[in-house]
Design an enzyme around this catalytic site. Structure first.
Site, PDB file in Angstrom:
ATOM      1  N   GLU A 149      41.373  25.810 -11.423  1.00  0.00           N
ATOM      2  CA  GLU A 149      40.475  24.640 -11.398  1.00  0.00           C
ATOM      3  C   GLU A 149      39.016  25.047 -11.544  1.00  0.00           C
ATOM      4  O   GLU A 149      38.250  24.320 -12.150  1.00  0.00           O
ATOM      5  CB  GLU A 149      40.731  23.765 -10.153  1.00  0.00           C
ATOM      6  N   VAL A 150      38.640  26.212 -10.958  1.00  0.00           N
ATOM      7  CA  VAL A 150      37.209  26.535 -10.991  1.00  0.00           C
ATOM      8  C   VAL A 150      36.989  28.039 -11.128  1.00  0.00           C
ATOM      9  O   VAL A 150      37.649  28.840 -10.474  1.00  0.00           O
ATOM     10  CB  VAL A 150      36.471  25.960  -9.746  1.00  0.00           C
ATOM     11  N   ASP A 151      36.085  28.376 -12.012  1.00  0.00           N
ATOM     12  CA  ASP A 151      35.587  29.743 -12.131  1.00  0.00           C
ATOM     13  C   ASP A 151      34.314  29.784 -11.299  1.00  0.00           C
ATOM     14  O   ASP A 151      33.276  29.280 -11.732  1.00  0.00           O
ATOM     15  CB  ASP A 151      35.323  30.067 -13.607  1.00  0.00           C
ATOM     16  N   ASP A 152      34.448  30.352 -10.099  1.00  0.00           N
ATOM     17  CA  ASP A 152      33.313  30.386  -9.174  1.00  0.00           C
ATOM     18  C   ASP A 152      32.756  31.810  -9.160  1.00  0.00           C
ATOM     19  O   ASP A 152      31.931  32.157 -10.000  1.00  0.00           O
ATOM     20  CB  ASP A 152      33.798  29.912  -7.798  1.00  0.00           C
ATOM     21  N   TRP A 167      28.850  22.778  -4.547  1.00  0.00           N
ATOM     22  CA  TRP A 167      30.227  22.586  -4.096  1.00  0.00           C
ATOM     23  C   TRP A 167      30.844  21.388  -4.821  1.00  0.00           C
ATOM     24  O   TRP A 167      30.229  20.334  -4.943  1.00  0.00           O
ATOM     25  CB  TRP A 167      30.293  22.375  -2.580  1.00  0.00           C
ATOM     26  N   ILE A 168      32.058  21.586  -5.324  1.00  0.00           N
ATOM     27  CA  ILE A 168      32.768  20.518  -6.033  1.00  0.00           C
ATOM     28  C   ILE A 168      33.821  19.940  -5.094  1.00  0.00           C
ATOM     29  O   ILE A 168      34.656  20.686  -4.563  1.00  0.00           O
ATOM     30  CB  ILE A 168      33.469  21.064  -7.295  1.00  0.00           C
ATOM     31  N   TRP A 224      42.026  15.874  -4.879  1.00  0.00           N
ATOM     32  CA  TRP A 224      43.242  16.294  -4.163  1.00  0.00           C
ATOM     33  C   TRP A 224      42.928  16.896  -2.794  1.00  0.00           C
ATOM     34  O   TRP A 224      43.838  17.103  -2.002  1.00  0.00           O
ATOM     35  CB  TRP A 224      44.087  17.258  -5.005  1.00  0.00           C
TER      36      TRP A 224
HETATM   37  P1  G4P Z   1      37.370  32.344  -9.024  1.00  0.00           P
HETATM   38  O1  G4P Z   1      37.889  33.720  -9.320  1.00  0.00           O
HETATM   39  O2  G4P Z   1      38.232  31.304  -9.661  1.00  0.00           O
HETATM   40  O3  G4P Z   1      35.931  32.201  -9.323  1.00  0.00           O
HETATM   41  O4  G4P Z   1      37.545  32.034  -7.525  1.00  0.00           O
HETATM   42  P2  G4P Z   1      36.882  32.722  -6.205  1.00  0.00           P
HETATM   43  O5  G4P Z   1      37.574  34.010  -5.956  1.00  0.00           O
HETATM   44  O6  G4P Z   1      35.405  32.706  -6.287  1.00  0.00           O
HETATM   45  O7  G4P Z   1      37.278  31.706  -5.052  1.00  0.00           O
HETATM   46  C1  G4P Z   1      38.287  30.876  -5.288  1.00  0.00           C
HETATM   47  C2  G4P Z   1      38.547  30.007  -4.080  1.00  0.00           C
HETATM   48  O8  G4P Z   1      37.405  29.205  -3.791  1.00  0.00           O
HETATM   49  C3  G4P Z   1      39.648  29.082  -4.478  1.00  0.00           C
HETATM   50  O9  G4P Z   1      40.330  28.647  -3.346  1.00  0.00           O
HETATM   51  C4  G4P Z   1      38.822  27.933  -5.068  1.00  0.00           C
HETATM   52  O10 G4P Z   1      39.595  26.778  -5.097  1.00  0.00           O
HETATM   53  C5  G4P Z   1      37.679  27.848  -4.076  1.00  0.00           C
HETATM   54  N1  G4P Z   1      36.449  27.221  -4.589  1.00  0.00           N
HETATM   55  C6  G4P Z   1      35.394  27.827  -5.159  1.00  0.00           C
HETATM   56  N2  G4P Z   1      34.430  26.941  -5.454  1.00  0.00           N
HETATM   57  C7  G4P Z   1      34.891  25.737  -5.070  1.00  0.00           C
HETATM   58  C8  G4P Z   1      34.320  24.404  -5.108  1.00  0.00           C
HETATM   59  O11 G4P Z   1      33.212  24.152  -5.560  1.00  0.00           O
HETATM   60  N3  G4P Z   1      35.100  23.419  -4.606  1.00  0.00           N
HETATM   61  C9  G4P Z   1      36.344  23.657  -4.069  1.00  0.00           C
HETATM   62  N4  G4P Z   1      37.023  22.608  -3.602  1.00  0.00           N
HETATM   63  N5  G4P Z   1      36.903  24.901  -4.021  1.00  0.00           N
HETATM   64  C10 G4P Z   1      36.177  25.916  -4.518  1.00  0.00           C
HETATM   65  P3  G4P Z   1      41.402  29.482  -2.533  1.00  0.00           P
HETATM   66  O12 G4P Z   1      41.179  29.155  -1.117  1.00  0.00           O
HETATM   67  O13 G4P Z   1      41.409  30.916  -2.926  1.00  0.00           O
HETATM   68  O14 G4P Z   1      42.742  28.876  -2.996  1.00  0.00           O
HETATM   69  P4  G4P Z   1      43.207  27.363  -3.203  1.00  0.00           P
HETATM   70  O15 G4P Z   1      42.231  26.474  -2.487  1.00  0.00           O
HETATM   71  O16 G4P Z   1      43.151  27.184  -4.678  1.00  0.00           O
HETATM   72  O17 G4P Z   1      44.550  27.321  -2.648  1.00  0.00           O
HETATM   73 MG    MG Z   2      40.483  26.223  -2.755  1.00  0.00          MG
END
Ligand code: G4P
Ligand code: MG
Length: 168
Positions: free
Chosen positions: A95-98, A151-152, A156
């Site tokens: 969903e996101v490239d952070d 922050w997005i 969901w």
């Molecule tokens: P990246 O490689 O895709 O850039 O991801 P990164 O490691 O920086 O961190 C990814 C985690 O941070 C993911 O969640 C991602 O969903 C969440 N994230 C980053 N920015 C945002 C944002 O702006 N909004 C939201 N809602 N989430 C964000 P995760 O905890 O690793 O897994 P999951 O939530 O997908 O299960």
């Molecule tokens: Mg997440």
């Protein structure tokens, strides 16, 4: 900090546009690999337009207190992964490239199975300095929508979807 609140409908349209970009690029692939959990719903909507099977992987970078861990870790991986990925063309979806750390981790894991090709599609890219890098074997990188580093709020994640929609 200002946040982005996005609706299902807006996201659906962004994914339709993203699917159009992927088709127009001529990149052909056998299978979508969705990074869960955030990539599940975007991957499923992309399938409506791209019509390919979806495999899923669970990767998490944040612990139960929402603190980043030292490195991302697998929560769930692909059964018979060699058979499913070796020599295949993969579209990896999230969903996101952070920070790009999770994406890089996942790409390197997938590349270790020697796919024929790998491309990446993300619903959103945050314009910021990235800590992770895309391995050079990545042939395509598609973005649905570029956003500033805020922050997005995804629909969901909403506990009250009506309240969420009122913020859109
Ligand atoms: P990246 O490689 O895709 O850039 O991801 P990164 O490691 O920086 O961190 C990814 C985690 O941070 C993911 O969640 C991602 O969903 C969440 N994230 C980053 N920015 C945002 C944002 O702006 N909004 C939201 N809602 N989430 C964000 P995760 O905890 O690793 O897994 P999951 O939530 O997908 O299960
Ligand atoms: Mg997440």
């Amino acid at each position: 900090m200002e946040k982005y609140y996005l609706s299902y409908s807006e996201i659906h349209k962004t994914l339709k546009k993203l699917a159009g970009q992927i088709k127009a690029s001529g990149f052909e692939f056998d299978v979508i690999v969705a990074i869960g959990t955030g990539g599940f719903i975007p991957a499923r909507i992309l399938k409506t337009f791209l019509n390919k099977p979806i495999l899923t992987v669970g990767i998490t970078y944040y612990d139960s207190n929402n603190q980043p861990m030292e490195a991302p870790r697998k929560v769930q991986w692909i059964d018979e992964v060699e058979k499913r990925l070796t020599g295949k063309k993969i579209l990896l979806v999230d969903e996101v490239d952070d920070s790009r750390v999770t994406l890089e981790y996942c790409l390197r894991e997938l590349l270790s199975y020697n796919p024929e090709k790998i491309g990446v599609a993300v619903l959103h890219n945050k314009r910021k300095e990235k800590r992770g890098t895309l391995p050079e074997q990545v042939e395509h990188y598609f973005v649905g929508r570029e956003l500033a580093d805020r922050w997005i709020c995804y629909p969901w994640d909403a506990e009250d979807i009506d309240l969420h929609e009122s913020m859109v």
